[in-house]
Design an enzyme around this catalytic site. Structure first.
Site, PDB file in Angstrom:
ATOM      1  N   ASN A   1       0.862  -1.184   0.000  1.00  9.87           N
ATOM      2  CA  ASN A   1       0.000   0.000   0.000  1.00  9.87           C
ATOM      3  C   ASN A   1       0.897   1.232   0.000  1.00  9.87           C
ATOM      4  O   ASN A   1       1.489   1.568   1.016  1.00  9.87           O
ATOM      5  CB  ASN A   1      -0.900  -0.024   1.245  1.00  9.87           C
ATOM      6  CG  ASN A   1      -1.731   1.237   1.368  1.00  9.87           C
ATOM      7  OD1 ASN A   1      -1.807   2.033   0.424  1.00  9.87           O
ATOM      8  ND2 ASN A   1      -2.350   1.435   2.519  1.00  9.87           N
ATOM      9  N   TRP A   2       0.965   1.884  -1.157  1.00  8.55           N
ATOM     10  CA  TRP A   2       1.888   3.017  -1.287  1.00  8.55           C
ATOM     11  C   TRP A   2       1.362   4.277  -0.606  1.00  8.55           C
ATOM     12  O   TRP A   2       2.080   5.260  -0.478  1.00  8.55           O
ATOM     13  CB  TRP A   2       2.143   3.316  -2.768  1.00  8.55           C
ATOM     14  CG  TRP A   2       2.862   2.232  -3.510  1.00  8.55           C
ATOM     15  CD1 TRP A   2       3.303   1.017  -3.014  1.00  8.55           C
ATOM     16  CD2 TRP A   2       3.239   2.253  -4.895  1.00  8.55           C
ATOM     17  NE1 TRP A   2       3.916   0.305  -3.988  1.00  8.55           N
ATOM     18  CE2 TRP A   2       3.896   1.029  -5.163  1.00  8.55           C
ATOM     19  CE3 TRP A   2       3.088   3.173  -5.929  1.00  8.55           C
ATOM     20  CZ2 TRP A   2       4.397   0.722  -6.431  1.00  8.55           C
ATOM     21  CZ3 TRP A   2       3.581   2.866  -7.188  1.00  8.55           C
ATOM     22  CH2 TRP A   2       4.233   1.661  -7.432  1.00  8.55           C
ATOM     23  N   LYS A   3       0.100   4.275  -0.220  1.00  4.18           N
ATOM     24  CA  LYS A   3      -0.514   5.473   0.377  1.00  4.18           C
ATOM     25  C   LYS A   3      -0.289   6.665  -0.577  1.00  4.18           C
ATOM     26  O   LYS A   3      -0.329   6.470  -1.790  1.00  4.18           O
ATOM     27  CB  LYS A   3       0.030   5.692   1.781  1.00  4.18           C
ATOM     28  CG  LYS A   3      -0.099   4.413   2.631  1.00  4.18           C
ATOM     29  CD  LYS A   3       0.128   4.613   4.083  1.00  4.18           C
ATOM     30  CE  LYS A   3      -0.054   3.279   4.812  1.00  4.18           C
ATOM     31  NZ  LYS A   3       0.027   3.381   6.257  1.00  4.18           N
TER      32      LYS A   3
ATOM     33  N   HIS B   1      -9.352   1.459   4.780  1.00  8.02           N
ATOM     34  CA  HIS B   1      -8.083   1.619   5.502  1.00  8.02           C
ATOM     35  C   HIS B   1      -8.300   2.541   6.700  1.00  8.02           C
ATOM     36  O   HIS B   1      -9.092   3.487   6.624  1.00  8.02           O
ATOM     37  CB  HIS B   1      -7.011   2.183   4.568  1.00  8.02           C
ATOM     38  CG  HIS B   1      -5.648   2.108   5.174  1.00  8.02           C
ATOM     39  ND1 HIS B   1      -5.192   3.047   6.062  1.00  8.02           N
ATOM     40  CD2 HIS B   1      -4.664   1.176   5.062  1.00  8.02           C
ATOM     41  CE1 HIS B   1      -3.972   2.700   6.464  1.00  8.02           C
ATOM     42  NE2 HIS B   1      -3.635   1.567   5.859  1.00  8.02           N
TER      43      HIS B   1
ATOM     44  N   GLU C   1      -6.670   4.893   7.802  1.00  8.50           N
ATOM     45  CA  GLU C   1      -6.446   6.318   7.511  1.00  8.50           C
ATOM     46  C   GLU C   1      -7.682   6.926   6.854  1.00  8.50           C
ATOM     47  O   GLU C   1      -8.020   8.093   7.096  1.00  8.50           O
ATOM     48  CB  GLU C   1      -5.191   6.474   6.629  1.00  8.50           C
ATOM     49  CG  GLU C   1      -3.924   6.270   7.458  1.00  8.50           C
ATOM     50  CD  GLU C   1      -2.755   5.685   6.703  1.00  8.50           C
ATOM     51  OE1 GLU C   1      -2.750   5.680   5.463  1.00  8.50           O
ATOM     52  OE2 GLU C   1      -1.815   5.201   7.386  1.00  8.50           O
TER      53      GLU C   1
ATOM     54  N   GLU D   1      -5.235  -4.628  10.663  1.00  9.91           N
ATOM     55  CA  GLU D   1      -4.185  -3.637  10.889  1.00  9.91           C
ATOM     56  C   GLU D   1      -4.435  -2.926  12.209  1.00  9.91           C
ATOM     57  O   GLU D   1      -5.229  -1.987  12.260  1.00  9.91           O
ATOM     58  CB  GLU D   1      -4.167  -2.609   9.754  1.00  9.91           C
ATOM     59  CG  GLU D   1      -3.906  -3.191   8.381  1.00  9.91           C
ATOM     60  CD  GLU D   1      -3.313  -2.164   7.424  1.00  9.91           C
ATOM     61  OE1 GLU D   1      -2.258  -2.445   6.873  1.00  9.91           O
ATOM     62  OE2 GLU D   1      -3.899  -1.089   7.248  1.00  9.91           O
TER      63      GLU D   1
ATOM     64  N   GLY E   1       2.714   2.538  10.721  1.00 10.49           N
ATOM     65  CA  GLY E   1       3.700   3.610  10.568  1.00 10.49           C
ATOM     66  C   GLY E   1       4.440   3.955  11.843  1.00 10.49           C
ATOM     67  O   GLY E   1       5.123   4.969  11.928  1.00 10.49           O
TER      68      GLY E   1
ATOM     69  N   SER F   1       3.623  -1.983  10.212  1.00 12.96           N
ATOM     70  CA  SER F   1       5.072  -2.044  10.389  1.00 12.96           C
ATOM     71  C   SER F   1       5.678  -3.394  10.011  1.00 12.96           C
ATOM     72  O   SER F   1       6.593  -3.875  10.674  1.00 12.96           O
ATOM     73  CB  SER F   1       5.454  -1.661  11.828  1.00 12.96           C
ATOM     74  OG  SER F   1       5.066  -0.323  12.099  1.00 12.96           O
TER      75      SER F   1
ATOM     76  N   GLY G   1       2.966  -1.062   4.284  1.00 11.39           N
ATOM     77  CA  GLY G   1       2.987   0.365   3.955  1.00 11.39           C
ATOM     78  C   GLY G   1       4.399   0.803   3.627  1.00 11.39           C
ATOM     79  O   GLY G   1       4.912   0.546   2.531  1.00 11.39           O
ATOM     80  N   GLY G   2       5.054   1.445   4.581  1.00 11.02           N
ATOM     81  CA  GLY G   2       6.368   2.061   4.364  1.00 11.02           C
ATOM     82  C   GLY G   2       7.377   1.170   3.653  1.00 11.02           C
ATOM     83  O   GLY G   2       8.061   1.613   2.723  1.00 11.02           O
TER      84      GLY G   2
HETATM   85  P1  13P Z   1       3.205   0.575   7.680  1.00  9.75           P
HETATM   86  O1  13P Z   1       3.684  -0.737   7.101  1.00  9.75           O
HETATM   87  O2  13P Z   1       3.932   1.769   7.150  1.00  9.75           O
HETATM   88  O3  13P Z   1       3.118   0.514   9.164  1.00  9.75           O
HETATM   89  O4  13P Z   1       1.702   0.762   7.151  1.00  9.75           O
HETATM   90  C1  13P Z   1       0.788  -0.258   7.346  1.00  9.75           C
HETATM   91  C2  13P Z   1      -0.418   0.042   6.550  1.00  9.75           C
HETATM   92  O5  13P Z   1      -1.203   0.884   6.913  1.00  9.75           O
HETATM   93  C3  13P Z   1      -0.606  -0.711   5.304  1.00  9.75           C
HETATM   94  O6  13P Z   1      -1.867  -0.469   4.779  1.00  9.75           O
END
Ligand code: 13P
Length: 224
Positions: free
Chosen positions: A6-8, A91, A93, A148, A154, A184, A205-206
């Site tokens: 997930n590149w956000k 998600h 967010e 999640e 993050g 993470s 994510g990251g």
């Molecule tokens: P991180 O891997 O950056 O913690 O993000 C997780 C996430 O929200 C994936 O959708």
């Protein structure tokens, strides 16, 4: 085993093209389904570069209407027209920052599935919240749930493999679908998380923004 990046809100079209070219040229494990989820504006590039590969391209969100006066939204039929294979919905967010609710998430998921997209529906803590968020989703062969925990996104804090296993068992007791762990996930912790029986993959994510790290996580999913 599914590993989704997930590149956000990272990687515009140029960066997306370069990343996907790199990804395409890697020898990824055959027993891991690999998916990238670029921002809307980069989906077209990702689809083009990854055409003819086994790597899927997912959007990060999807509206429930086919079209209409919904400024800033994108429909499932538009995503399909672009060659997109699936979408994330719900998600944390989107729920925390952009007003998505259980009801809107359910509508997004149902519309995307009905249109023929695959769906990764995200749910979070606590067990009561998990159960409430799951209660609005219906089983579908093309539905995957991502667990999640919000405190792990993050933050560098990861659920222990045991905690992930327990939460995934709760999810599966409510909705019998594959369950991804997100929060993470890094090359250093992916193998033990993905080794848990109820962990069917990862939503990253990251660490999915960097080719080497994402490749390492995909490799960690192999044979798990
Ligand atoms: P991180 O891997 O950056 O913690 O993000 C997780 C996430 O929200 C994936 O959708």
């Amino acid at each position: 085993m599914l590993v989704a990046g997930n590149w956000k809100m990272f990687k515009g079209p140029e960066e997306a093209r370069a990343f996907c070219r790199g990804l395409r040229d890697l020898a990824l494990p055959g027993d891991v389904d690999v998916v990238v989820c670029p921002p809307y504006v980069s989906l077209g590039q990702a689809v083009q570069v990854l055409a003819g590969t086994e790597i899927g391209v997912f959007a990060q969100n999807c509206h429930w209407a086919v079209d209409g006066a919904f400024t800033g939204e994108v429909s499932a039929s538009m995503l399909l027209e672009l060659g997109v294979y699936g979408t994330i919905v719900g998600h944390s967010e989107r729920r925390q920052l952009f007003g998505d609710t259980d009801e809107t998430v359910a509508r997004r998921a149902a519309a995307a599935l009905a249109a023929g997209l695959h769906v990764i529906a995200c749910v979070g803590e606590t067990e009561a919240v998990l159960r409430r968020q799951l209660s609005v989703l219906d089983h579908d062969d093309n539905l995957v749930v991502a667990y999640e925990p919000v405190w792990a996104i993050g933050t560098g804090k990861t659920a222990t493999p045991e905690l992930a296993q327990e939460a995934h068992e709760v999810v599966k007791s409510v909705l019998d679908v594959p369950v991804l762990y997100g929060g993470s996930v890094k090359p250093g912790n992916a193998r033990e998380l993905l080794a848990q029986a109820a962990v069917d993959g990862a939503l990253v994510g990251g660490a999915s923004l960097e080719l080497e790290a994402f490749e390492a996580i995909c490799q960690a999913g192999s044979l798990s």
